[in-house]
Design a protein around this motif. Structure first.
Motif, PDB file in Angstrom:
ATOM      1  N   MET A 106       5.291 -11.238  -5.092  1.00 41.68           N
ATOM      2  CA  MET A 106       4.355 -11.386  -3.994  1.00 41.68           C
ATOM      3  C   MET A 106       5.057 -11.235  -2.634  1.00 41.68           C
ATOM      4  N   ILE A 107       6.264 -11.796  -2.524  1.00 41.81           N
ATOM      5  CA  ILE A 107       7.016 -11.697  -1.270  1.00 41.81           C
ATOM      6  C   ILE A 107       7.401 -10.244  -0.995  1.00 41.81           C
ATOM      7  N   ASP A 108       7.637  -9.476  -2.075  1.00 41.82           N
ATOM      8  CA  ASP A 108       7.934  -8.046  -1.908  1.00 41.82           C
ATOM      9  C   ASP A 108       6.784  -7.336  -1.214  1.00 41.82           C
ATOM     10  N   ILE A 109       5.588  -7.630  -1.644  1.00 39.21           N
ATOM     11  CA  ILE A 109       4.397  -6.990  -1.070  1.00 39.21           C
ATOM     12  C   ILE A 109       4.244  -7.372   0.391  1.00 39.21           C
ATOM     13  N   LEU A 110       4.493  -8.627   0.723  1.00 34.75           N
ATOM     14  CA  LEU A 110       4.376  -9.086   2.111  1.00 34.75           C
ATOM     15  C   LEU A 110       5.321  -8.297   3.020  1.00 34.75           C
ATOM     16  N   PHE A 111       6.571  -8.164   2.631  1.00 35.89           N
ATOM     17  CA  PHE A 111       7.533  -7.437   3.454  1.00 35.89           C
ATOM     18  C   PHE A 111       7.242  -5.938   3.483  1.00 35.89           C
ATOM     19  N   ASP A 112       6.679  -5.412   2.400  1.00 39.74           N
ATOM     20  CA  ASP A 112       6.252  -4.012   2.411  1.00 39.74           C
ATOM     21  C   ASP A 112       5.104  -3.800   3.395  1.00 39.74           C
ATOM     22  N   VAL A 113       4.165  -4.714   3.428  1.00 40.41           N
ATOM     23  CA  VAL A 113       3.032  -4.624   4.365  1.00 40.41           C
ATOM     24  C   VAL A 113       3.535  -4.727   5.808  1.00 40.41           C
ATOM     25  N   ILE A 114       4.462  -5.636   6.054  1.00 42.83           N
ATOM     26  CA  ILE A 114       5.043  -5.779   7.391  1.00 42.83           C
ATOM     27  C   ILE A 114       5.744  -4.482   7.797  1.00 42.83           C
ATOM     28  N   GLY A 115       6.552  -3.936   6.905  1.00 38.74           N
ATOM     29  CA  GLY A 115       7.273  -2.700   7.188  1.00 38.74           C
ATOM     30  C   GLY A 115       6.346  -1.518   7.393  1.00 38.74           C
ATOM     31  N   MET A 116       5.323  -1.397   6.566  1.00 41.48           N
ATOM     32  CA  MET A 116       4.379  -0.292   6.711  1.00 41.48           C
ATOM     33  C   MET A 116       3.547  -0.424   7.985  1.00 41.48           C
ATOM     34  N   SER A 117       3.262  -1.643   8.386  1.00 43.61           N
ATOM     35  CA  SER A 117       2.556  -1.858   9.658  1.00 43.61           C
ATOM     36  C   SER A 117       3.431  -1.385  10.816  1.00 43.61           C
ATOM     37  N   GLY A 118       4.704  -1.715  10.758  1.00 41.29           N
ATOM     38  CA  GLY A 118       5.632  -1.257  11.784  1.00 41.29           C
ATOM     39  C   GLY A 118       5.746   0.254  11.815  1.00 41.29           C
ATOM     40  N   THR A 119       5.828   0.858  10.641  1.00 40.14           N
ATOM     41  CA  THR A 119       5.896   2.311  10.561  1.00 40.14           C
ATOM     42  C   THR A 119       4.646   2.938  11.160  1.00 40.14           C
ATOM     43  N   SER A 120       3.494   2.369  10.843  1.00 39.83           N
ATOM     44  CA  SER A 120       2.230   2.892  11.384  1.00 39.83           C
ATOM     45  C   SER A 120       2.208   2.832  12.906  1.00 39.83           C
ATOM     46  N   LEU A 121       2.707   1.757  13.463  1.00 37.01           N
ATOM     47  CA  LEU A 121       2.732   1.624  14.922  1.00 37.01           C
ATOM     48  C   LEU A 121       3.673   2.636  15.570  1.00 37.01           C
ATOM     49  N   VAL A 122       4.877   2.775  15.035  1.00 36.57           N
ATOM     50  CA  VAL A 122       5.858   3.699  15.619  1.00 36.57           C
ATOM     51  C   VAL A 122       5.388   5.144  15.480  1.00 36.57           C
ATOM     52  N   VAL A 123       4.947   5.505  14.297  1.00 38.18           N
ATOM     53  CA  VAL A 123       4.479   6.875  14.080  1.00 38.18           C
ATOM     54  C   VAL A 123       3.189   7.129  14.860  1.00 38.18           C
ATOM     55  N   GLY A 124       2.310   6.136  14.900  1.00 33.64           N
ATOM     56  CA  GLY A 124       1.074   6.270  15.670  1.00 33.64           C
ATOM     57  C   GLY A 124       1.353   6.487  17.146  1.00 33.64           C
ATOM     58  N   LEU A 178       8.552  -5.213  13.691  1.00 33.35           N
ATOM     59  CA  LEU A 178       8.046  -5.379  12.323  1.00 33.35           C
ATOM     60  C   LEU A 178       8.956  -4.700  11.306  1.00 33.35           C
ATOM     61  N   LEU A 179       9.455  -3.517  11.640  1.00 35.21           N
ATOM     62  CA  LEU A 179      10.396  -2.845  10.735  1.00 35.21           C
ATOM     63  C   LEU A 179      11.687  -3.644  10.589  1.00 35.21           C
ATOM     64  N   LEU A 180      12.144  -4.228  11.683  1.00 36.81           N
ATOM     65  CA  LEU A 180      13.352  -5.045  11.636  1.00 36.81           C
ATOM     66  C   LEU A 180      13.141  -6.266  10.730  1.00 36.81           C
ATOM     67  N   ILE A 181      11.967  -6.865  10.824  1.00 36.13           N
ATOM     68  CA  ILE A 181      11.649  -8.008   9.951  1.00 36.13           C
ATOM     69  C   ILE A 181      11.682  -7.581   8.490  1.00 36.13           C
ATOM     70  N   SER A 182      11.071  -6.434   8.196  1.00 35.31           N
ATOM     71  CA  SER A 182      11.065  -5.972   6.806  1.00 35.31           C
ATOM     72  C   SER A 182      12.480  -5.644   6.329  1.00 35.31           C
ATOM     73  N   LEU A 183      13.333  -5.189   7.239  1.00 34.94           N
ATOM     74  CA  LEU A 183      14.710  -4.864   6.870  1.00 34.94           C
ATOM     75  C   LEU A 183      15.557  -6.111   6.603  1.00 34.94           C
ATOM     76  N   CYS A 184      15.112  -7.244   7.087  1.00 33.39           N
ATOM     77  CA  CYS A 184      15.831  -8.486   6.781  1.00 33.39           C
ATOM     78  C   CYS A 184      15.670  -8.856   5.311  1.00 33.39           C
ATOM     79  N   TYR A 185      14.613  -8.358   4.684  1.00 35.92           N
ATOM     80  CA  TYR A 185      14.394  -8.617   3.255  1.00 35.92           C
ATOM     81  C   TYR A 185      15.027  -7.512   2.405  1.00 35.92           C
TER      82      TYR A 185
END
Length: 87
Positions: A1-19, A46-53
């Motif tokens: 479950m924690i994997d999914i949370l950090f994936d969602v955080i990372g993908m949100s960050g990616t969406s913002l940067v690419v957007g 957000l990407l930095l947070i996901s990279l901490c995991y």
């Protein structure tokens, strides 16, 4: 479950940067705009947070630079607004 949370955080960050980049390329945002710089800063954080995991040194370093560039852009934005108000 924690994997999914950090994936969602990372993908949100990616969406913002690419957007933000697509908005810039489509002429919907200017590089000195508040929206562009906040999207980049938020996405990089957000990407930095996901990279901490799921750590990756190269990605971590580039996100630190992305945050620094975004902060510079925000400082320039604030200074420009302050000088516009002062005149």
């Amino acid at each position: 479950m924690i994997d999914i949370l950090f994936d969602v955080i990372g993908m949100s960050g990616t969406s913002l940067v690419v957007g933000a980049f697509f908005m810039l390329q489509l002429g919907k945002a200017a590089p000195e705009s508040l929206t562009y710089n906040l999207m980049n800063l938020s996405g990089a954080i957000l990407l930095l947070i996901s990279l901490c995991y799921n750590f990756n040194l190269a990605s971590f370093v580039i996100e630190l630079f992305w945050i620094a560039a975004s902060v510079i852009g925000l400082v320039k934005y604030v200074k420009a607004k302050q000088s516009a108000v002062a005149t």
